[in-house]
Design a protein around this motif. Structure first.
Motif, PDB file in Angstrom:
ATOM      1  N   ALA A 290       0.850  -1.263  -0.121  1.00 36.65           N
ATOM      2  CA  ALA A 290      -0.056   0.061   0.017  1.00 36.65           C
ATOM      3  C   ALA A 290       0.818   1.466  -0.115  1.00 36.65           C
ATOM      4  CB  ALA A 290      -1.051  -0.106   1.228  1.00 36.65           C
ATOM      5  N   ALA A 291       1.906   1.210   0.930  1.00 33.17           N
ATOM      6  CA  ALA A 291       2.888   2.387   0.855  1.00 33.17           C
ATOM      7  C   ALA A 291       3.465   2.714  -0.549  1.00 33.17           C
ATOM      8  CB  ALA A 291       3.732   2.239   1.964  1.00 33.17           C
ATOM      9  N   ALA A 292       3.851   1.541  -1.275  1.00 36.13           N
ATOM     10  CA  ALA A 292       4.504   1.663  -2.522  1.00 36.13           C
ATOM     11  C   ALA A 292       3.452   2.246  -3.420  1.00 36.13           C
ATOM     12  CB  ALA A 292       4.975   0.322  -2.993  1.00 36.13           C
ATOM     13  N   VAL A 293       2.231   1.962  -3.527  1.00 37.11           N
ATOM     14  CA  VAL A 293       1.041   2.318  -4.392  1.00 37.11           C
ATOM     15  C   VAL A 293       1.061   3.932  -3.934  1.00 37.11           C
ATOM     16  CG1 VAL A 293      -1.205   2.257  -5.168  1.00 37.11           C
ATOM     17  CG2 VAL A 293       0.250   0.126  -4.773  1.00 37.11           C
ATOM     18  N   ASP A 294       0.917   4.426  -2.957  1.00 35.82           N
ATOM     19  CA  ASP A 294       1.015   5.655  -2.486  1.00 35.82           C
ATOM     20  C   ASP A 294       1.799   6.592  -3.023  1.00 35.82           C
ATOM     21  OD1 ASP A 294      -1.859   4.897  -1.387  1.00 35.82           O
ATOM     22  OD2 ASP A 294      -0.877   5.068   0.660  1.00 35.82           O
ATOM     23  N   ASP A 295       2.884   6.110  -2.906  1.00 40.93           N
ATOM     24  CA  ASP A 295       4.181   6.793  -3.310  1.00 40.93           C
ATOM     25  C   ASP A 295       4.526   6.931  -4.730  1.00 40.93           C
ATOM     26  OD1 ASP A 295       4.896   7.403  -0.578  1.00 40.93           O
ATOM     27  OD2 ASP A 295       6.220   5.701  -0.361  1.00 40.93           O
ATOM     28  N   GLY A 296       3.925   5.921  -5.323  1.00 43.69           N
ATOM     29  CA  GLY A 296       4.143   5.747  -6.763  1.00 43.69           C
ATOM     30  C   GLY A 296       5.470   5.494  -7.204  1.00 43.69           C
ATOM     31  N   LEU A 297       5.964   4.457  -6.295  1.00 44.10           N
ATOM     32  CA  LEU A 297       7.360   4.187  -6.462  1.00 44.10           C
ATOM     33  C   LEU A 297       7.433   2.576  -6.530  1.00 44.10           C
ATOM     34  CD1 LEU A 297       9.352   6.611  -4.165  1.00 44.10           C
ATOM     35  CD2 LEU A 297       9.243   6.364  -6.693  1.00 44.10           C
ATOM     36  N   PRO A 298       8.350   2.110  -7.196  1.00 42.15           N
ATOM     37  CA  PRO A 298       8.261   0.691  -7.042  1.00 42.15           C
ATOM     38  C   PRO A 298       8.409   0.083  -5.705  1.00 42.15           C
ATOM     39  CG  PRO A 298      10.236   1.437  -8.188  1.00 42.15           C
ATOM     40  CD  PRO A 298       9.399   2.489  -8.088  1.00 42.15           C
ATOM     41  N   MET A 299       7.913  -1.149  -5.426  1.00 38.43           N
ATOM     42  CA  MET A 299       7.975  -1.588  -4.061  1.00 38.43           C
ATOM     43  C   MET A 299       9.595  -1.890  -3.733  1.00 38.43           C
ATOM     44  SD  MET A 299       5.624  -4.680  -2.464  1.00 38.43           S
ATOM     45  CE  MET A 299       6.107  -5.225  -0.814  1.00 38.43           C
ATOM     46  N   ARG A 300      10.143  -2.450  -4.880  1.00 38.58           N
ATOM     47  CA  ARG A 300      11.588  -2.650  -4.608  1.00 38.58           C
ATOM     48  C   ARG A 300      12.360  -2.482  -5.546  1.00 38.58           C
ATOM     49  NH1 ARG A 300       8.535  -6.479  -6.030  1.00 38.58           N
ATOM     50  NH2 ARG A 300       7.470  -6.887  -4.064  1.00 38.58           N
ATOM     51  N   PRO A 301      13.700  -2.432  -5.402  1.00 42.06           N
ATOM     52  CA  PRO A 301      14.732  -2.064  -6.578  1.00 42.06           C
ATOM     53  C   PRO A 301      14.738  -3.111  -7.632  1.00 42.06           C
ATOM     54  CG  PRO A 301      16.100  -2.524  -4.737  1.00 42.06           C
ATOM     55  CD  PRO A 301      14.592  -2.479  -4.343  1.00 42.06           C
ATOM     56  N   LYS A 302      14.726  -2.771  -9.045  1.00 44.85           N
ATOM     57  CA  LYS A 302      14.868  -3.645 -10.158  1.00 44.85           C
ATOM     58  C   LYS A 302      16.095  -4.729  -9.664  1.00 44.85           C
ATOM     59  CE  LYS A 302      14.358  -4.320 -14.916  1.00 44.85           C
ATOM     60  NZ  LYS A 302      14.404  -3.364 -16.175  1.00 44.85           N
ATOM     61  N   PRO A 303      15.867  -5.893  -9.911  1.00 40.52           N
ATOM     62  CA  PRO A 303      17.263  -6.550  -9.582  1.00 40.52           C
ATOM     63  C   PRO A 303      18.192  -6.359 -10.895  1.00 40.52           C
ATOM     64  CG  PRO A 303      15.519  -8.094 -10.264  1.00 40.52           C
ATOM     65  CD  PRO A 303      14.866  -6.691 -10.032  1.00 40.52           C
ATOM     66  N   ALA A 304      19.483  -6.454 -10.582  1.00 40.80           N
ATOM     67  CA  ALA A 304      20.631  -6.236 -11.582  1.00 40.80           C
ATOM     68  C   ALA A 304      20.737  -7.501 -12.194  1.00 40.80           C
ATOM     69  CB  ALA A 304      21.712  -5.413 -11.102  1.00 40.80           C
ATOM     70  N   ARG A 305      21.079  -7.592 -13.466  1.00 39.35           N
ATOM     71  CA  ARG A 305      21.537  -8.658 -14.460  1.00 39.35           C
ATOM     72  C   ARG A 305      22.752  -8.896 -14.479  1.00 39.35           C
ATOM     73  NH1 ARG A 305      22.512 -10.197 -19.522  1.00 39.35           N
ATOM     74  NH2 ARG A 305      22.491  -8.083 -20.287  1.00 39.35           N
ATOM     75  N   ILE A 306      23.319 -10.002 -13.985  1.00 41.09           N
ATOM     76  CA  ILE A 306      24.883 -10.245 -14.118  1.00 41.09           C
ATOM     77  C   ILE A 306      24.976 -10.787 -15.262  1.00 41.09           C
ATOM     78  CG2 ILE A 306      26.685 -11.255 -12.964  1.00 41.09           C
ATOM     79  CD1 ILE A 306      25.034 -11.645 -10.391  1.00 41.09           C
ATOM     80  N   ARG A 307      25.973 -10.255 -16.162  1.00 40.29           N
ATOM     81  CA  ARG A 307      26.458 -10.533 -17.569  1.00 40.29           C
ATOM     82  C   ARG A 307      27.345 -11.761 -17.500  1.00 40.29           C
ATOM     83  NH1 ARG A 307      30.454  -8.861 -21.074  1.00 40.29           N
ATOM     84  NH2 ARG A 307      29.800  -8.964 -23.335  1.00 40.29           N
ATOM     85  N   GLN A 308      27.143 -12.806 -18.084  1.00 42.66           N
ATOM     86  CA  GLN A 308      27.858 -13.820 -18.205  1.00 42.66           C
ATOM     87  C   GLN A 308      29.141 -13.684 -19.431  1.00 42.66           C
ATOM     88  OE1 GLN A 308      27.930 -16.255 -16.188  1.00 42.66           O
ATOM     89  NE2 GLN A 308      26.093 -15.476 -15.324  1.00 42.66           N
ATOM     90  N   PRO A 309      30.317 -14.016 -19.083  1.00 42.54           N
ATOM     91  CA  PRO A 309      31.484 -13.798 -20.136  1.00 42.54           C
ATOM     92  C   PRO A 309      31.068 -14.288 -21.546  1.00 42.54           C
ATOM     93  CG  PRO A 309      32.320 -14.640 -18.260  1.00 42.54           C
ATOM     94  CD  PRO A 309      30.895 -14.947 -17.962  1.00 42.54           C
ATOM     95  N   GLY A 310      31.234 -13.511 -22.683  1.00 40.61           N
ATOM     96  CA  GLY A 310      31.084 -14.027 -23.928  1.00 40.61           C
ATOM     97  C   GLY A 310      29.543 -13.415 -24.376  1.00 40.61           C
ATOM     98  N   GLU A 311      28.753 -13.157 -23.429  1.00 42.40           N
ATOM     99  CA  GLU A 311      27.303 -12.898 -23.518  1.00 42.40           C
ATOM    100  C   GLU A 311      27.478 -11.531 -24.416  1.00 42.40           C
ATOM    101  OE1 GLU A 311      23.131 -12.426 -21.316  1.00 42.40           O
ATOM    102  OE2 GLU A 311      24.805 -12.691 -20.431  1.00 42.40           O
ATOM    103  N   PRO A 312      26.411 -11.674 -25.442  1.00 43.01           N
ATOM    104  CA  PRO A 312      26.420 -10.056 -26.395  1.00 43.01           C
ATOM    105  C   PRO A 312      25.464  -9.087 -25.536  1.00 43.01           C
ATOM    106  CG  PRO A 312      25.001 -11.816 -26.978  1.00 43.01           C
ATOM    107  CD  PRO A 312      25.671 -12.524 -25.982  1.00 43.01           C
TER     108      PRO A 312
END
Length: 335
Positions: A290-312
């Protein structure tokens, strides 16, 4: 027996007999019209010194067993007043954490005949035990108008929360002729709500109201100062922010809420070391959403994607690299 037999007989015969209607100056008589061998109990109990006796015999010069004759009339001498004041005690605390023992001990030392006690907030207008104490005091006063009846309390603030309530109580005591006794404080003593006592009640009412207002102002000032330092009072949260973040992460992975609750541990409070209830966890998750909806912000940070070696690189990553490379180096002018 505190009196000799002759003095006891004289003291008894100064009263009319409630049983056989023998007048003052005469011994009791039987139903057969003869002089009784002992005085009837309701007659000799009128003498304070003989109230504990089981029987009082009629002297031989009154001729027990013979035809009863009326004796000389005697002036009825009223027995000296020996009535002890009837004290009705009342004790009260606002919360269960406060102790009643000191008040009860003081009331028992004051020799109260009956003590009423209760644990009830000052904000509650209706106090059942106080009403019972006042009702009993009125009953005693109606049954024995000449006997002093006293409402005894440890201190004045146990009776009323403001001037209006104290004045109402004063009027009730005044109407019933009941005195008030304070066991502690600068005004310790017994006060009659009639005459000068009425002025005493009025002064106490004003003083009590001023004291309560002072305490309230100081309490509010303390709350404001504490809030400015980040202390807003209240109980600590069962589920803090770290626990909630961990719970949200597990829920996103599909872990059931009951299983998540078992993995959490309360850090503060009386339940330290235990797991929160499932209901508390559901409530915490709902409040966070409910607090996240009232603030207009995402409830949690978007998780970071870990890039694998050789991945384009993705399109967004390529654009970000180009923007960074096009920017001048901050130390280029120093070179």
């Amino acid at each position: 027996m505190d009196l000799t037999p002759d003095r006891a007989a004289l003291a008894v015969e100064r009263h009319d007999c409630p049983d056989c209607d023998a007048p003052a100056g005469s011994a009791c008589r039987t139903r057969g019209g003869k002089t009784a061998a002992k005085y009837h109990t309701p007659r000799f109990v009128l003498v304070p010194a003989l109230r504990e006796e089981l029987e009082v015999l009629v002297p031989t010069d009154r001729h027990p067993g013979r035809a009863w004759k009326q004796g000389p009339a005697l002036a009825v001498v009223p027995a000296p007043r020996t009535e002890r004041p009837v004290r009705i005690g009342y004790a009260r605390t606002s919360t269960a954490r406060q102790e009643l023992a000191s008040q009860l001990e003081a009331l028992h030392r004051a020799e109260c005949h009956k003590v009423f006690k209760e644990q009830i907030s000052t904000r509650v207008k209706v106090r059942p035990e106080l009403e019972k104490a006042l009702a009993l005091a009125h009953q005693f006063k109606e049954a024995a108008p000449e006997t002093p009846v006293i409402l005894t309390v440890h201190e004045l603030k146990r009776l009323a929360r403001n001037a209006a309530e104290l004045m109402t109580l004063s009027a009730e005591l005044q109407a019933g002729g009941i005195q008030l006794e304070l066991l502690t404080g600068p005004l310790t003593g017994i006060y009659d709500p009639n005459g000068m006592g009425a002025m005493f009640f009025a002064v106490l009412a004003v003083a009590g109201q001023i004291e309560r207002n002072y305490i309230r102002e100081k309490t509010l000032e303390g709350q404001v100062i504490a809030a400015s330092k980040g202390n807003h009072g209240g109980r600590p949260k069962v589920i803090d922010d770290d626990m909630l973040t961990f719970a949200v992460a597990l829920k996103d992975k599909g872990v059931p809420v009951p299983e998540i609750a078992k993995k959490l541990t309360i850090k503060v409070g009386k339940n330290t070391g235990k797991s929160p209830s499932v209901a508390s966890l559901y409530r915490g998750l709902a409040e966070a959403e409910a607090a996240a909806v009232d603030d207009g912000l995402p409830m949690r940070p978007k998780p970071a994607r870990i890039r694998q070696p050789g991945e384009p690189f993705t399109t967004e990553e390529i654009e970000l690299r180009e923007r960074l490379q096009s920017q001048p180096h901050p130390n280029a002018e120093l070179r």
